[in-house]
Design an enzyme around this catalytic site. Sequence first.
Site, PDB file in Angstrom:
ATOM      1  CE1 TYR A 125      -2.152   7.104  -0.891  1.00 16.12           C
ATOM      2  CE2 TYR A 125      -1.613   5.329   0.620  1.00 16.12           C
ATOM      3  CZ  TYR A 125      -2.556   6.099  -0.035  1.00 16.12           C
ATOM      4  OH  TYR A 125      -3.888   5.880   0.168  1.00 16.12           O
ATOM      5  CG  HIS A 169      -8.890   1.667  -7.371  1.00 10.15           C
ATOM      6  ND1 HIS A 169      -9.141   2.964  -6.975  1.00 10.15           N
ATOM      7  CD2 HIS A 169      -7.862   1.233  -6.588  1.00 10.15           C
ATOM      8  CE1 HIS A 169      -8.306   3.295  -5.991  1.00 10.15           C
ATOM      9  NE2 HIS A 169      -7.509   2.259  -5.752  1.00 10.15           N
ATOM     10  CG  PHE A 170      -4.629  -1.045 -10.427  1.00  9.28           C
ATOM     11  CD1 PHE A 170      -3.977  -1.150 -11.629  1.00  9.28           C
ATOM     12  CD2 PHE A 170      -5.075  -2.207  -9.809  1.00  9.28           C
ATOM     13  CE1 PHE A 170      -3.794  -2.382 -12.226  1.00  9.28           C
ATOM     14  CE2 PHE A 170      -4.897  -3.447 -10.394  1.00  9.28           C
ATOM     15  CZ  PHE A 170      -4.251  -3.529 -11.623  1.00  9.28           C
ATOM     16  CG  HIS A 171      -5.684   0.373 -15.594  1.00 13.40           C
ATOM     17  ND1 HIS A 171      -5.799  -0.864 -15.010  1.00 13.40           N
ATOM     18  CD2 HIS A 171      -4.685   0.267 -16.502  1.00 13.40           C
ATOM     19  CE1 HIS A 171      -4.910  -1.696 -15.558  1.00 13.40           C
ATOM     20  NE2 HIS A 171      -4.223  -1.033 -16.470  1.00 13.40           N
ATOM     21  CG  HIS A 197      -2.081   1.090   0.724  1.00 16.66           C
ATOM     22  ND1 HIS A 197      -2.978   0.954  -0.318  1.00 16.66           N
ATOM     23  CD2 HIS A 197      -2.244   2.346   1.171  1.00 16.66           C
ATOM     24  CE1 HIS A 197      -3.661   2.071  -0.472  1.00 16.66           C
ATOM     25  NE2 HIS A 197      -3.225   2.934   0.420  1.00 16.66           N
ATOM     26  NE  ARG A 252      -6.839  -7.646  -9.492  1.00 14.27           N
ATOM     27  CZ  ARG A 252      -5.952  -7.095  -8.646  1.00 14.27           C
ATOM     28  NH1 ARG A 252      -6.255  -6.950  -7.372  1.00 14.27           N
ATOM     29  NH2 ARG A 252      -4.770  -6.703  -9.050  1.00 14.27           N
ATOM     30  NE  ARG A 253      -4.112 -10.483  -8.512  1.00  8.82           N
ATOM     31  CZ  ARG A 253      -4.706 -10.238  -7.333  1.00  8.82           C
ATOM     32  NH1 ARG A 253      -5.778 -10.904  -6.977  1.00  8.82           N
ATOM     33  NH2 ARG A 253      -4.193  -9.342  -6.524  1.00  8.82           N
TER      34      ARG A 253
HETATM   35 FE1  HAS Z   1      -5.951   1.999  -4.158  1.00  7.90          FE
HETATM   36  C1  HAS Z   1      -6.253  -1.432  -4.520  1.00  7.90           C
HETATM   37  C2  HAS Z   1      -7.864   1.882  -1.338  1.00  7.90           C
HETATM   38  C3  HAS Z   1      -5.466   5.387  -3.676  1.00  7.90           C
HETATM   39  C4  HAS Z   1      -3.397   1.961  -6.478  1.00  7.90           C
HETATM   40  N1  HAS Z   1      -5.025   0.557  -5.285  1.00  7.90           N
HETATM   41  C5  HAS Z   1      -5.312  -0.799  -5.295  1.00  7.90           C
HETATM   42  C6  HAS Z   1      -4.437  -1.459  -6.223  1.00  7.90           C
HETATM   43  C7  HAS Z   1      -3.594  -0.499  -6.741  1.00  7.90           C
HETATM   44  C8  HAS Z   1      -3.986   0.756  -6.153  1.00  7.90           C
HETATM   45  C9  HAS Z   1      -2.472  -0.722  -7.723  1.00  7.90           C
HETATM   46  O1  HAS Z   1      -8.954  -0.229   0.550  1.00  7.90           O
HETATM   47  C10 HAS Z   1      -4.469  -2.950  -6.580  1.00  7.90           C
HETATM   48  C11 HAS Z   1      -3.503  -3.750  -5.821  1.00  7.90           C
HETATM   49  C12 HAS Z   1      -3.589  -5.200  -6.257  1.00  7.90           C
HETATM   50  O2  HAS Z   1      -2.995  -5.541  -7.310  1.00  7.90           O
HETATM   51  O3  HAS Z   1      -4.282  -5.982  -5.603  1.00  7.90           O
HETATM   52  N2  HAS Z   1      -6.597   3.372  -2.804  1.00  7.90           N
HETATM   53  C13 HAS Z   1      -7.370   3.119  -1.736  1.00  7.90           C
HETATM   54  C14 HAS Z   1      -7.630   4.361  -1.020  1.00  7.90           C
HETATM   55  C15 HAS Z   1      -6.962   5.357  -1.687  1.00  7.90           C
HETATM   56  C16 HAS Z   1      -6.294   4.722  -2.792  1.00  7.90           C
HETATM   57  C17 HAS Z   1      -8.456   4.536   0.220  1.00  7.90           C
HETATM   58  N3  HAS Z   1      -4.701   3.398  -4.936  1.00  7.90           N
HETATM   59  C18 HAS Z   1      -4.668   4.733  -4.604  1.00  7.90           C
HETATM   60  C19 HAS Z   1      -3.651   5.394  -5.362  1.00  7.90           C
HETATM   61  C20 HAS Z   1      -3.056   4.427  -6.151  1.00  7.90           C
HETATM   62  C21 HAS Z   1      -3.736   3.181  -5.867  1.00  7.90           C
HETATM   63  C22 HAS Z   1      -3.304   6.852  -5.254  1.00  7.90           C
HETATM   64  C23 HAS Z   1      -1.947   4.530  -7.120  1.00  7.90           C
HETATM   65  C24 HAS Z   1      -1.247   5.591  -7.357  1.00  7.90           C
HETATM   66  N4  HAS Z   1      -6.897   0.506  -3.139  1.00  7.90           N
HETATM   67  C25 HAS Z   1      -7.599   0.678  -2.003  1.00  7.90           C
HETATM   68  C26 HAS Z   1      -8.059  -0.633  -1.527  1.00  7.90           C
HETATM   69  C27 HAS Z   1      -7.594  -1.579  -2.427  1.00  7.90           C
HETATM   70  C28 HAS Z   1      -6.862  -0.826  -3.437  1.00  7.90           C
HETATM   71  C29 HAS Z   1      -8.842  -0.945  -0.336  1.00  7.90           C
HETATM   72  C30 HAS Z   1      -7.787  -3.098  -2.340  1.00  7.90           C
HETATM   73  C31 HAS Z   1      -8.921  -3.546  -3.163  1.00  7.90           C
HETATM   74  C32 HAS Z   1      -9.038  -5.060  -3.132  1.00  7.90           C
HETATM   75  O4  HAS Z   1     -10.003  -5.544  -2.540  1.00  7.90           O
HETATM   76  O5  HAS Z   1      -8.175  -5.760  -3.687  1.00  7.90           O
HETATM   77  C33 HAS Z   1      -6.918   6.816  -1.280  1.00  7.90           C
HETATM   78  O6  HAS Z   1      -5.588   7.249  -1.181  1.00  7.90           O
HETATM   79  C34 HAS Z   1      -7.687   7.694  -2.211  1.00  7.90           C
HETATM   80  C35 HAS Z   1      -7.811   9.114  -1.674  1.00  7.90           C
HETATM   81  C36 HAS Z   1      -8.039  10.079  -2.788  1.00  7.90           C
HETATM   82  C37 HAS Z   1      -8.953  11.048  -2.799  1.00  7.90           C
HETATM   83  C38 HAS Z   1      -9.089  11.913  -4.029  1.00  7.90           C
HETATM   84  C39 HAS Z   1      -8.617  13.352  -3.825  1.00  7.90           C
HETATM   85  C40 HAS Z   1      -8.694  14.080  -5.128  1.00  7.90           C
HETATM   86  C41 HAS Z   1      -7.734  14.880  -5.614  1.00  7.90           C
HETATM   87  C42 HAS Z   1      -7.926  15.491  -6.974  1.00  7.90           C
HETATM   88  C43 HAS Z   1      -8.450  16.906  -6.869  1.00  7.90           C
HETATM   89  C44 HAS Z   1      -8.807  17.420  -8.217  1.00  7.90           C
HETATM   90  C45 HAS Z   1      -8.548  18.654  -8.627  1.00  7.90           C
HETATM   91  C46 HAS Z   1      -8.963  19.040  -9.983  1.00  7.90           C
HETATM   92  C47 HAS Z   1      -7.836  19.655  -7.809  1.00  7.90           C
HETATM   93  C48 HAS Z   1      -9.862  11.305  -1.677  1.00  7.90           C
HETATM   94  C49 HAS Z   1      -6.492  15.201  -4.856  1.00  7.90           C
HETATM   95  C50 HAS Z   1      -9.548  20.419  -9.993  1.00  7.90           C
HETATM   96  C51 HAS Z   1     -10.759  20.414 -10.784  1.00  7.90           C
HETATM   97  C52 HAS Z   1     -11.353  21.528 -11.254  1.00  7.90           C
HETATM   98  C53 HAS Z   1     -12.633  21.348 -11.980  1.00  7.90           C
HETATM   99  C54 HAS Z   1     -10.801  22.876 -11.134  1.00  7.90           C
END
Ligand code: HAS
Length: 562
Positions: free
Chosen positions: A239, A386-388, A235, A451-452
């Site tokens: 980050y 999700h991860f794409h 995890h 998946r996988r």
């Molecule tokens: Fe995830 C599975 C939970 C973030 C990557 N994640 C994965 C896997 C990958 C991955 C590769 O809880 C698969 C692993 C595998 O092969 O089995 N993930 C989270 C959570 C977050 C999260 C809570 N993941 C990421 C990020 C990744 C990533 C970042 C890659 C870089 N993830 C999970 C969980 C799994 C999981 C479970 C397991 C699932 C399972 O059952 O297998 C958090 O960090 C997300 C928080 C993000 C936010 C969004 C904030 C938004 C922002 C953009 C602002 C936009 C702006 C645009 C400013 C709350 C900062 C302005 C717009 C205007 C219109 C002006």
Amino acid sequence: MSLAMKQQQQNEEINLTPLSIAKPEAKLYLSFMYVAFISLFIGGLMGLLQVLVRSGDFELPLGIGYYQILTLHGVILALVLTTFFIIGFQYSLLGKTVGMSAKQRKLGWLSFWTMTVGTALTATAILLGKANVLYTFYAPLKAHPIFYIGLALVVVGTWIAALVNWHQVYVWKKAHPNQKTPLLAFMVTINMIMWVICSLGVAVTVLVQFIPWSLGYTETINVLLSRTLFWYFGHPLVYFWLLPAYMAWYAIIPKIIGGKIFSDSLARLSFILFLFFSIPVGFHHQLTEPGIDPTWKFIQVVLTFMVIIPSLMTAFSMFAMFETTGRKQGATGLFDWFKKLPWKDVRFVAPFVGMLAFIPGGAGGIINASHQLNTLVHNTIWVTGHFHLTIATTVLLTFFGIAYWLIPHLTGRKLTPKIHKLGIYQTIIWAVGMLIMSGAMHIQGLLGGPRRSSFSEYGGTEQAAEWAGYQAAQAVGGALLFIGIVLMIYIFMDLLAFAPKGEEEYPIAEEEEDAQPTPSWMENWKLWIGITIALILFAYTIPMIDIIQNAPPGSPPFDNIL
Ligand code: HAS
């Protein structure tokens, strides 16, 4: 001296003129970029083959196995492309903000070659079909020992890079005793502290469990322990990918759009929170794992919700920075500032689309982390969707955005209007391709698509028949993404060797003149590392003892899955 004058003096000291990058350093940083972009091409090609196979209308030629290309795709993109880009980019950030000595550069090369040899070993094992274990290399799937040894070398290479990075900051600090570490150097320091602490987990499982087992010295492996150590690393790994993108969002994008850093203290605080909460949360990848006590799963899910906070702080900061900059440029009304953003500048547009993708990508993460919802999506292709969105869109588009100015800066060339245009097309193709592919993956996942897994009709069941349209959509999206990759490689080569000679800015933003001074306690490294270790011990000690003491019989290896 009045408080205001003191503040101004400190801000002036901090807004140091960026250092220039000499040719030998540029060569080092570029070498990491070569490996990253070669990996992009190979990994992307494998991705295209995968979506074609999964559509059911294409078979791999020459006896190539689906799991062989899936392993290559995951390892080369998720582990190699990211790590090389990040280490190269971070070296350049430090070279620019705190400097790099000749000795540090030599060690930088050592890190590069250790990582490259490791990558070559791992890739060889995969290409020979001796490591069809996917990028998570879950036991009891077994690969050839060379696969694990290669991965271990990549990690050792990154540890050397961490030591070099910390030394760079240390030397600068000694020469500037009463100044705060430049923001980007502070961020790199945090990312590498997090990385070293978390990669100890994968190092232990690879050295103590996988290598002896794959060499035949031990007959069985404790599967649950290996997965737990993997996710202790896995995890924070996400980050480790995300934070360099955040570095660009906080400290580089403001300069590109003609603004200033919104808040230096807020940026630092969000990175400190990432250090605390990235690691003690690995169980949210193992919520369906039977051998872990539910209480500890609950505790780690709560901690997972804590790690969402720094991303929300980042979202707030980005909106605030966009709005403040737009208003300074004359925007009025509620949303006029939006029009003031530089929509023709690819250095901004590509990362901005990445930010947009993180809104659904992050929301998907919150769904995954919710225990009950996780039972619906776990091991379905929703997770791949999700991860794409997160790594392959948010992070990768930001990395592309960085490449548009970093590569010409290092090669002494110019980012031409033609490349700006091509880059914007590239970004649009990527966004559309990903919308189709990742959207279809999310829906198919909700309909139970696993998946996988390679293509299967699952004995002609009705449920599998429902997935056909979504699988075809994934092939269409994947094909668009491959066009995007070819375009990006063309752009990379142009910036490397063909664009006109000139000077391209290395954009580092400054703080507002009247910004509040950053409190000095923000650099209390002992305290931050102490809290991080305390949280890890709290979240992992008891469940780890339980996993080891009450281990079920270990598993013999499962070899050569095709
Ligand atoms: Fe995830 C599975 C939970 C973030 C990557 N994640 C994965 C896997 C990958 C991955 C590769 O809880 C698969 C692993 C595998 O092969 O089995 N993930 C989270 C959570 C977050 C999260 C809570 N993941 C990421 C990020 C990744 C990533 C970042 C890659 C870089 N993830 C999970 C969980 C799994 C999981 C479970 C397991 C699932 C399972 O059952 O297998 C958090 O960090 C997300 C928080 C993000 C936010 C969004 C904030 C938004 C922002 C953009 C602002 C936009 C702006 C645009 C400013 C709350 C900062 C302005 C717009 C205007 C219109 C002006």
